[in-house]
Design a protein around this motif. Structure first.
Motif, PDB file in Angstrom:
ATOM      1  N   ALA A  75       0.814  -1.215   0.000  1.00  0.00           N
ATOM      2  CA  ALA A  75       0.000   0.000   0.000  1.00  0.00           C
ATOM      3  C   ALA A  75       0.848   1.266   0.000  1.00  0.00           C
ATOM      4  N   LEU A  76       2.133   1.134   0.258  1.00  0.00           N
ATOM      5  CA  LEU A  76       3.017   2.295   0.262  1.00  0.00           C
ATOM      6  C   LEU A  76       3.468   2.647  -1.146  1.00  0.00           C
ATOM      7  N   ARG A  77       3.645   3.940  -1.385  1.00  0.00           N
ATOM      8  CA  ARG A  77       4.302   4.355  -2.629  1.00  0.00           C
ATOM      9  C   ARG A  77       5.804   4.217  -2.417  1.00  0.00           C
ATOM     10  N   LEU A  78       6.440   3.485  -3.287  1.00  0.00           N
ATOM     11  CA  LEU A  78       7.870   3.213  -3.168  1.00  0.00           C
ATOM     12  C   LEU A  78       8.645   4.139  -4.101  1.00  0.00           C
ATOM     13  N   THR A  79       9.571   4.884  -3.546  1.00  0.00           N
ATOM     14  CA  THR A  79      10.439   5.754  -4.334  1.00  0.00           C
ATOM     15  C   THR A  79      11.878   5.303  -4.132  1.00  0.00           C
ATOM     16  N   VAL A  80      12.499   4.824  -5.208  1.00  0.00           N
ATOM     17  CA  VAL A  80      13.897   4.403  -5.155  1.00  0.00           C
ATOM     18  C   VAL A  80      14.753   5.547  -5.679  1.00  0.00           C
ATOM     19  N   LEU A  81      15.636   6.043  -4.860  1.00  0.00           N
ATOM     20  CA  LEU A  81      16.454   7.190  -5.214  1.00  0.00           C
ATOM     21  C   LEU A  81      17.636   6.767  -6.089  1.00  0.00           C
ATOM     22  N   PRO A  82      18.121   7.658  -6.944  1.00  0.00           N
ATOM     23  CA  PRO A  82      19.299   7.341  -7.766  1.00  0.00           C
ATOM     24  C   PRO A  82      20.496   7.004  -6.895  1.00  0.00           C
ATOM     25  N   GLU A  83      21.406   6.224  -7.445  1.00  0.00           N
ATOM     26  CA  GLU A  83      22.584   5.793  -6.687  1.00  0.00           C
ATOM     27  C   GLU A  83      23.387   6.974  -6.181  1.00  0.00           C
ATOM     28  N   ASP A  84      23.456   8.027  -6.951  1.00  0.00           N
ATOM     29  CA  ASP A  84      24.189   9.223  -6.541  1.00  0.00           C
ATOM     30  C   ASP A  84      23.227  10.315  -6.083  1.00  0.00           C
ATOM     31  N   GLY A  85      22.012   9.903  -5.690  1.00  0.00           N
ATOM     32  CA  GLY A  85      20.980  10.855  -5.312  1.00  0.00           C
ATOM     33  C   GLY A  85      21.138  11.366  -3.885  1.00  0.00           C
ATOM     34  N   PRO A  86      20.153  12.141  -3.434  1.00  0.00           N
ATOM     35  CA  PRO A  86      20.235  12.743  -2.094  1.00  0.00           C
ATOM     36  C   PRO A  86      20.005  11.721  -0.992  1.00  0.00           C
ATOM     37  N   ASP A  87      20.352  12.112   0.197  1.00  0.00           N
ATOM     38  CA  ASP A  87      20.027  11.332   1.384  1.00  0.00           C
ATOM     39  C   ASP A  87      18.504  11.145   1.434  1.00  0.00           C
ATOM     40  N   PRO A  88      18.003   9.946   1.744  1.00  0.00           N
ATOM     41  CA  PRO A  88      16.549   9.732   1.756  1.00  0.00           C
ATOM     42  C   PRO A  88      15.790  10.697   2.668  1.00  0.00           C
ATOM     43  N   ALA A  89      16.358  11.051   3.823  1.00  0.00           N
ATOM     44  CA  ALA A  89      15.675  11.983   4.720  1.00  0.00           C
ATOM     45  C   ALA A  89      15.589  13.367   4.104  1.00  0.00           C
ATOM     46  N   VAL A  90      16.645  13.775   3.431  1.00  0.00           N
ATOM     47  CA  VAL A  90      16.648  15.081   2.754  1.00  0.00           C
ATOM     48  C   VAL A  90      15.645  15.069   1.599  1.00  0.00           C
TER      49      VAL A  90
END
Length: 367
Positions: free
Chosen positions: A71-86
């Motif tokens: 039920a959650l929307r899953l967002t996978v950040l790029p390998e060189d992307g920002p910190d997940p909390a940011v």
């Protein structure tokens, strides 16, 4: 389970509703509790319209990741992307949130500053220990996992006790116990296994050494399984090879009496400090008060040391469906000691009273 996780998130959202925005959960155990599973480093954004799990990589069962709630929307950040909390703070800011509750006790100062720099108009407030407090009372699904973890631990310990122990090192026995846990279905040990012999026995948190088991030793073992993230604990003390000496029998009977008194006091409404006092009073009365551990027990669940804490200064009272350890012990310097440790679930008297999860015998066995 989707409804279970959604219900947990809704309850936490209500706790944090006063901040005028959403909540960002970053502590790993809290993320797992609310999301079902996530790779290391993931954070969970609870927003008014949609909950989002932001991950530094795609969850992978082969890497040991538990599957997140669908039920959650899953967002996978790029390998060189920002910190997940940011990235979560930026997402909340773009959604026009005015405030975001964060787990300040988990965020580093650098992470907190980065979030402020990315979303300067977002007011960051503290959730306190809202998620941890919600986790104290377990649902029956969680208790079922703890029950299986205890069964695995009992099996592993029982098998070890049937083997030859004299001449083996503490370190070897600890490694064998942890292997047996995995053989019986555990994800791994719940904590660093403690095996203590002779003058080491009875110490809380003793790390195994190369000391070998000898005839006449006290042997204290403290071990626990991690099953689907839920962790239990058991501690037992035995005598090696011979009939116990009189001082060993007397000390064992004393610690057993203290442990039983604390176990029997595990009822809803009982003050946490009174559970500690039930055991401490007996041991102190026998002259061992000065060397006692600072606590008699603690909560267990997704972490091995959760609230409530059963200490002399503990605040609050026990609720039903709260799993805790009861683990008094006495160590006599140079001689050794006794430690007896069980995991139990607080239950109403009408339901049979405290439910004992770890059932390995507490009889003083000569192995």
């Amino acid at each position: 389970m989707a409804e279970v996780y959604a219900g947990r998130r809704d309850r936490l959202r209500e706790r944090c509703a006063g901040n005028g925005g959403g909540a960002l959960i970053s502590r790993p155990a809290n993320v797992r509790y609310l999301a079902g599973g996530a790779p290391p480093g993931a954070v969970l954004l609870l927003a008014p319209d949609e909950d989002v799990l932001l991950c530094p990589r795609t969850p992978d069962a082969d890497a040991g990741d538990r599957r997140p709630d669908d039920a959650l929307r899953l967002t996978v950040l790029p390998e060189d992307g920002p910190d997940p909390a940011v990235a979560a703070a930026e997402l909340a800011s773009r959604a026009k949130a005015e405030a975001l509750a964060v787990e300040e006790h988990h965020l580093t100062v650098a992470r907190h500053r980065a979030m402020r720099a990315t979303a300067p108009r977002l007011h960051l407030v503290d959730t306190g220990l809202a998620a941890e407090q919600q986790r104290i009372v377990k649902d029956e699904e969680e208790i079922a996992c703890l029950r299986i973890a205890a069964e695995i631990t009992d099996q592993a310990l029982g098998e070890l006790l049937e083997s030859i122990l004299v001449g083996r090192t503490e370190r070897h026995l600890g490694l064998e116990l942890e292997r047996r846990l995995v053989d019986h279905g555990a994800d791994g040990p719940a904590f660093a296994t403690s095996v203590a012999t002779g003058p080491h026995s009875g110490r809380r948190g003793h790390r195994p050494t190369d000391r070998r088991v000898e005839e006449g030793d006290f042997l204290t073992v403290c071990v626990g399984a991690d099953y689907r993230g839920y962790r239990c604990e058991i501690g037992r003390t035995f005598v090696i090879g011979t009939t116990p000496a009189d001082w060993q029998i007397e000390l064992y009977d004393l610690v057993f009496s203290a442990q039983r008194a604390a176990r029997e006091s595990l009822l809803p409404g009982m003050a946490c400090c009174d559970v500690d006092q039930a055991a401490r009073r007996i041991l102190d009365g026998a002259g061992h008060g000065a060397g006692l551990a600072p606590l008699t027990g603690h909560g267990v669940g997704l972490e091995i040391d959760e609230d409530p804490q059963l200490t002399p200064a503990a605040m609050g009272k026990l609720d039903a469906c709260v799993p805790v350890t009861v683990e008094p012990g006495v160590h006599l310097p140079g001689r050794g000691g006794v430690r007896i440790d069980d995991t139990l679930v607080v239950r109403q008297e009408a339901d049979g009273g405290p439910e004992l999860l770890t059932i390995t015998t507490k009889e003083l066995l000569a192995l």
